[in-house]
Design a protein around this motif. Sequence first.
Motif, PDB file in Angstrom:
ATOM      1  N   ALA A  91      33.205 -15.531  51.269  1.00  7.86           N
ATOM      2  CA  ALA A  91      34.559 -15.984  51.617  1.00  7.86           C
ATOM      3  C   ALA A  91      35.604 -14.929  51.281  1.00  7.86           C
ATOM      4  O   ALA A  91      36.592 -14.765  52.009  1.00  7.86           O
ATOM      5  CB  ALA A  91      34.878 -17.290  50.892  1.00  7.86           C
ATOM      6  N   ALA A  92      35.391 -14.203  50.189  1.00 10.11           N
ATOM      7  CA  ALA A  92      36.359 -13.181  49.776  1.00 10.11           C
ATOM      8  C   ALA A  92      36.419 -12.021  50.764  1.00 10.11           C
ATOM      9  O   ALA A  92      37.395 -11.259  50.770  1.00 10.11           O
ATOM     10  CB  ALA A  92      36.005 -12.662  48.386  1.00 10.11           C
ATOM     11  N   ARG A  93      35.427 -11.895  51.627  1.00  9.98           N
ATOM     12  CA  ARG A  93      35.398 -10.806  52.607  1.00  9.98           C
ATOM     13  C   ARG A  93      36.037 -11.193  53.935  1.00  9.98           C
ATOM     14  O   ARG A  93      36.223 -10.352  54.811  1.00  9.98           O
ATOM     15  CB  ARG A  93      33.951 -10.358  52.839  1.00  9.98           C
ATOM     16  N   VAL A  94      36.376 -12.456  54.097  1.00  2.56           N
ATOM     17  CA  VAL A  94      36.997 -12.919  55.347  1.00  2.56           C
ATOM     18  C   VAL A  94      38.430 -12.414  55.425  1.00  2.56           C
ATOM     19  O   VAL A  94      39.188 -12.501  54.454  1.00  2.56           O
ATOM     20  CB  VAL A  94      36.976 -14.463  55.429  1.00  2.56           C
ATOM     21  N   ARG A  95      38.802 -11.904  56.568  1.00  2.07           N
ATOM     22  CA  ARG A  95      40.159 -11.390  56.781  1.00  2.07           C
ATOM     23  C   ARG A  95      41.035 -12.358  57.567  1.00  2.07           C
ATOM     24  O   ARG A  95      42.241 -12.422  57.342  1.00  2.07           O
ATOM     25  CB  ARG A  95      40.093 -10.060  57.546  1.00  2.07           C
ATOM     26  N   ASN A  96      40.451 -13.096  58.494  1.00  2.40           N
ATOM     27  CA  ASN A  96      41.257 -13.890  59.424  1.00  2.40           C
ATOM     28  C   ASN A  96      40.814 -15.353  59.427  1.00  2.40           C
ATOM     29  O   ASN A  96      39.737 -15.688  59.939  1.00  2.40           O
ATOM     30  CB  ASN A  96      41.139 -13.333  60.845  1.00  2.40           C
TER      31      ASN A  96
END
Length: 447
Positions: A352-357
Amino acid sequence: MISRIDMRGSLPENLRDVLPRAELDVEAALEKVRSICDDVRHRGAAAVRELTARFDGVEIASTRVPAEEIERALAELDPRVRAALEESIRRARKVHRDQRRTDVTTEVVPGGTVTERWVPVDRVGLYVPGGRAVYPSSVVMNVVPAQEAGVKSLAVTSPPQKGDAPHDRGGDPEFGGLPHPTILAACALLGVGEVYSVGGAQAVAMFAYGTEECPPATLVTGPGNIWVTAAKRLLKGRIGIDSEAGPTEIAILADETADPVHVAADLISQAEHDVVAAAVLVTTSPELADAVEKELPGQVAATKHAARITEALAGRQSGIVLVDSIDDGLKVVDAYAAEHLEIHTANAAEVAARVRNAGAIFVGTYAPVSLGDYLAGSNHVLPTGGCACHSSGLSVQSFLRGIHVVDYSREALAGAAAHVSVLADAEDLPAHGAAIRARFDWEIPTT
């Protein structure tokens, strides 16, 4: 019941274009709402009442809901619903209170400061939908951040419901030209006494132009149907808007550790909103995809709105996307930029911490979108249609304006004078430099 897109092997370059997406032709609706908005502008409350009769099939004597009906709705509210709404309000207030901004003053040079001052808008019109479902939760999500931002004047509007008498409930789902009583009760719990029985484009126009019964607002927020969205687009030069809301969306990024029962249930929960609601599963596991497909029919058949959900899941806006890896899955969900994104993977918090959008991200098995819709404390008014790549959901910030206050002494201005003069000449705007020179009895060097 739901289609598949196989992106294993290599991801297409035009990811955003090939992913499932609901179509919303706001441009086509613009011309239809233009005459509605013009009518409200020129004839005020009379136009609003006539348009309400035409589109909602309800004759209303006044657009404003009497105070006694708001009080009655709260008095008659199911105690369990009241308790749930009060807890929703408590949690939302706790989260949104921490979003409050503080003024910041920066000393740029000795004697020269810039302060960013946060000022709430003067008046807000809050739109609460009332079509296929009733949304007292949207009252909470709109009102709480506005109140926490310090907005002094706010009004709620929601479409009128049919019926013979405003207070004749009797189990009949028709309510005499008032908004649904649960919406009125939510307003009462939040201390909102200004409520209107108006929906659609005419509600946005009412807030934009004002009428004899409703003063104009400076901002309108809240989701609605395509006519509300079109009116927002048409009138956004006249009134501020939060966003152009489209059909609701859920995307789920999942691997082989996900529970197909949970995934299917969560896809169904958002498909329940509308036949054009979008439900998208992005997974590295063909076995999970098979299990979810097998699970969907039984769960759908057991729901109240099975026909609506079936149409939403079978529509072009929904689907299962197969990818080779979580890295590829992240590229897909970032391209999709979902309103709601659930992560059902190993190490879900790290993924989840890698999601940008995304409008909002829901981490792991025990944070479903349904929690965010009502009681997580987060806001459920979120960007749709891929707009999460550049826009945020509703928050305290939505109701604030940052105003820069510039305060320079004579000495501080003198220190900047030469640079201002040079830049003014470079842009061929010599009067800018002259405005600086007028304050001094000496020539400003330009080299």
